[in-house]
Design a protein around this motif. Structure first.
Motif, PDB file in Angstrom:
ATOM      1  N   GLY A  42       0.798  -1.225   0.000  1.00 33.78           N
ATOM      2  CA  GLY A  42       0.000   0.000   0.000  1.00 33.78           C
ATOM      3  C   GLY A  42       0.826   1.267   0.000  1.00 33.78           C
ATOM      4  O   GLY A  42       0.369   2.312   0.460  1.00 33.78           O
ATOM      5  N   GLY A  43       2.059   1.194  -0.524  1.00 31.72           N
ATOM      6  CA  GLY A  43       2.934   2.363  -0.551  1.00 31.72           C
ATOM      7  C   GLY A  43       3.757   2.546   0.699  1.00 31.72           C
ATOM      8  O   GLY A  43       4.635   3.412   0.760  1.00 31.72           O
ATOM      9  N   GLN A  44       3.494   1.728   1.741  1.00 33.69           N
ATOM     10  CA  GLN A  44       4.258   1.817   2.988  1.00 33.69           C
ATOM     11  C   GLN A  44       5.318   0.721   3.006  1.00 33.69           C
ATOM     12  O   GLN A  44       4.991  -0.457   2.814  1.00 33.69           O
ATOM     13  N   PRO A  45       6.591   1.065   3.252  1.00 33.21           N
ATOM     14  CA  PRO A  45       7.654   0.059   3.272  1.00 33.21           C
ATOM     15  C   PRO A  45       7.472  -0.924   4.429  1.00 33.21           C
ATOM     16  O   PRO A  45       6.814  -0.630   5.424  1.00 33.21           O
ATOM     17  N   GLY A  46       8.093  -2.089   4.281  1.00 31.30           N
ATOM     18  CA  GLY A  46       8.100  -3.057   5.369  1.00 31.30           C
ATOM     19  C   GLY A  46       8.995  -2.587   6.501  1.00 31.30           C
ATOM     20  O   GLY A  46       9.986  -1.872   6.295  1.00 31.30           O
ATOM     21  N   ASP A  47       8.648  -2.982   7.733  1.00 39.81           N
ATOM     22  CA  ASP A  47       9.433  -2.580   8.894  1.00 39.81           C
ATOM     23  C   ASP A  47      10.783  -3.291   8.932  1.00 39.81           C
ATOM     24  O   ASP A  47      10.979  -4.364   8.344  1.00 39.81           O
ATOM     25  N   VAL A  48      11.720  -2.678   9.656  1.00 40.33           N
ATOM     26  CA  VAL A  48      13.029  -3.269   9.919  1.00 40.33           C
ATOM     27  C   VAL A  48      13.238  -3.322  11.432  1.00 40.33           C
ATOM     28  O   VAL A  48      12.514  -2.696  12.192  1.00 40.33           O
ATOM     29  N   GLY A  49      14.243  -4.081  11.849  1.00 38.52           N
ATOM     30  CA  GLY A  49      14.503  -4.239  13.276  1.00 38.52           C
ATOM     31  C   GLY A  49      15.359  -5.461  13.506  1.00 38.52           C
ATOM     32  O   GLY A  49      16.344  -5.668  12.793  1.00 38.52           O
ATOM     33  N   ALA A  50      14.964  -6.307  14.468  1.00 34.98           N
ATOM     34  CA  ALA A  50      15.793  -7.467  14.794  1.00 34.98           C
ATOM     35  C   ALA A  50      14.954  -8.598  15.380  1.00 34.98           C
ATOM     36  O   ALA A  50      13.899  -8.371  15.980  1.00 34.98           O
ATOM     37  N   LEU A  51      15.458  -9.818  15.206  1.00 34.31           N
ATOM     38  CA  LEU A  51      14.960 -11.000  15.902  1.00 34.31           C
ATOM     39  C   LEU A  51      16.026 -11.405  16.909  1.00 34.31           C
ATOM     40  O   LEU A  51      17.203 -11.520  16.566  1.00 34.31           O
ATOM     41  N   VAL A  52      15.619 -11.596  18.156  1.00 34.71           N
ATOM     42  CA  VAL A  52      16.569 -11.977  19.209  1.00 34.71           C
ATOM     43  C   VAL A  52      16.234 -13.397  19.668  1.00 34.71           C
ATOM     44  O   VAL A  52      15.107 -13.675  20.099  1.00 34.71           O
ATOM     45  N   ARG A  53      17.218 -14.296  19.564  1.00 37.76           N
ATOM     46  CA  ARG A  53      17.023 -15.699  19.944  1.00 37.76           C
ATOM     47  C   ARG A  53      17.247 -15.865  21.457  1.00 37.76           C
ATOM     48  O   ARG A  53      17.784 -14.982  22.126  1.00 37.76           O
ATOM     49  N   ALA A  54      16.847 -17.005  21.969  1.00 38.77           N
ATOM     50  CA  ALA A  54      16.959 -17.274  23.412  1.00 38.77           C
ATOM     51  C   ALA A  54      18.405 -17.214  23.893  1.00 38.77           C
ATOM     52  O   ALA A  54      18.669 -16.878  25.048  1.00 38.77           O
ATOM     53  N   ASN A  55      19.371 -17.537  23.009  1.00 47.78           N
ATOM     54  CA  ASN A  55      20.793 -17.510  23.400  1.00 47.78           C
ATOM     55  C   ASN A  55      21.393 -16.110  23.313  1.00 47.78           C
ATOM     56  O   ASN A  55      22.589 -15.918  23.549  1.00 47.78           O
ATOM     57  N   GLY A  56      20.578 -15.120  22.965  1.00 43.07           N
ATOM     58  CA  GLY A  56      21.049 -13.743  22.901  1.00 43.07           C
ATOM     59  C   GLY A  56      21.458 -13.273  21.518  1.00 43.07           C
ATOM     60  O   GLY A  56      21.709 -12.074  21.322  1.00 43.07           O
ATOM     61  N   ASP A  57      21.547 -14.196  20.564  1.00 43.43           N
ATOM     62  CA  ASP A  57      21.900 -13.801  19.201  1.00 43.43           C
ATOM     63  C   ASP A  57      20.859 -12.816  18.661  1.00 43.43           C
ATOM     64  O   ASP A  57      19.652 -13.049  18.790  1.00 43.43           O
ATOM     65  N   ARG A  58      21.353 -11.758  18.057  1.00 36.86           N
ATOM     66  CA  ARG A  58      20.481 -10.713  17.512  1.00 36.86           C
ATOM     67  C   ARG A  58      20.686 -10.649  16.004  1.00 36.86           C
ATOM     68  O   ARG A  58      21.796 -10.335  15.544  1.00 36.86           O
ATOM     69  N   LEU A  59      19.642 -10.954  15.246  1.00 40.71           N
ATOM     70  CA  LEU A  59      19.727 -10.984  13.789  1.00 40.71           C
ATOM     71  C   LEU A  59      18.911  -9.839  13.197  1.00 40.71           C
ATOM     72  O   LEU A  59      17.734  -9.671  13.525  1.00 40.71           O
TER      73      LEU A  59
END
Length: 240
Positions: A42-59
């Motif tokens: 709808g003309g609005q870009p997809g969001d960005v950010g991060a996924l954080v796993r239980a071991n603390g890894d941040r993707l």
């Protein structure tokens, strides 16, 4: 196939949530059972950010899109990162909030722009603190300063912004609600979401918005371009 619950539809101000991994995609995406991330459309870009796993890894999530049947949301992290996730694991979804908030402010301002210029909308897009609408206008003579003043006057009314749902049949009975010629309202589920700016505007929209027009802040119309015999592109940006 389990659909992704769209938490941003109920609360556009939610910045994080816990979610369960449903699957990964060959293109480097992670599909979750719920998300606060808006998927591109709808003309609005997809969001960005991060996924954080239980071991603390941040993707890092570089974009968010809909899956093939639009019932699931795909969070793009890249093929290497996606291969780390296991079906059923719990992750934390963290939104890049400052970027999203700017998009919400711009999106709501563009709804107001469609009120200031009550012509059919042929296109539009939302950027990082700016946006544009294309209008089917037979005669030009648009003045940037005048449009800016009228736009800011509407913003300063600090009108509440709310949403509600109507059926596809109700929308068909009220075709005047649809202002966009290029982007059709999200349909197919039997109901359509309306976004209302109290006393000012009402139109179908699946995007994210601020709660009151006053949150938009001051805006400026920065350019008006001729894109064809009857097409004018009006660009605006947040002053701050």
């Amino acid at each position: 196939m389990t659909a992704t619950t769209l938490l941003f539809r109920d609360d556009a101000y939610a910045t994080s949530c816990e979610a369960r991994v449903l699957a990964t995609t060959p293109e480097g995406g992670v599909i979750l059972d719920r998300t606060v991330f808006y998927a591109q459309g709808g003309g609005q870009p997809g969001d960005v950010g991060a996924l954080v796993r239980a071991n603390g890894d941040r993707l890092a999530i570089t974009n968010t899109v809909y899956g093939a049947d639009r019932s699931q949301v795909v969070h793009l992290v890249g093929m290497e990162a996606a291969s780390l996730f296991e079906e059923g694991e719990t992750v934390e979804v963290q939104l890049d909030w400052p970027r999203r908030l700017k998009r919400m402010r711009v999106h709501t301002a563009l709804h107001l722009l469609s009120v200031v210029l009550p012509y059919p909308v042929t296109g539009g897009s939302i950027g990082e603190g700016d946006g544009r609408l294309d209008f089917d206008i037979p005669d030009a003579g648009l003045d940037k300063a005048e449009i800016t003043d009228r736009l800011n006057a509407l913003i300063q009314r600090d009108a509440p912004v709310t949403d509600r749902w109507i059926t596809d049949e109700e929308l068909d009975a009220n075709p005047g609600l649809v202002k966009t010629m290029s982007v059709k309202p999200p349909r197919g589920s039997g109901r359509v979401r309306l976004v209302e700016i109290e006393g000012i505007d009402l139109q179908p929209c699946g995007g994210t918005h601020v709660r009151r027009t006053g949150e938009i802040g001051t805006v400026a119309v920065t350019d008006i371009e001729k894109k064809g015999k009857q097409n004018r592109r009006v660009r605006m940006s947040l002053v701050d």
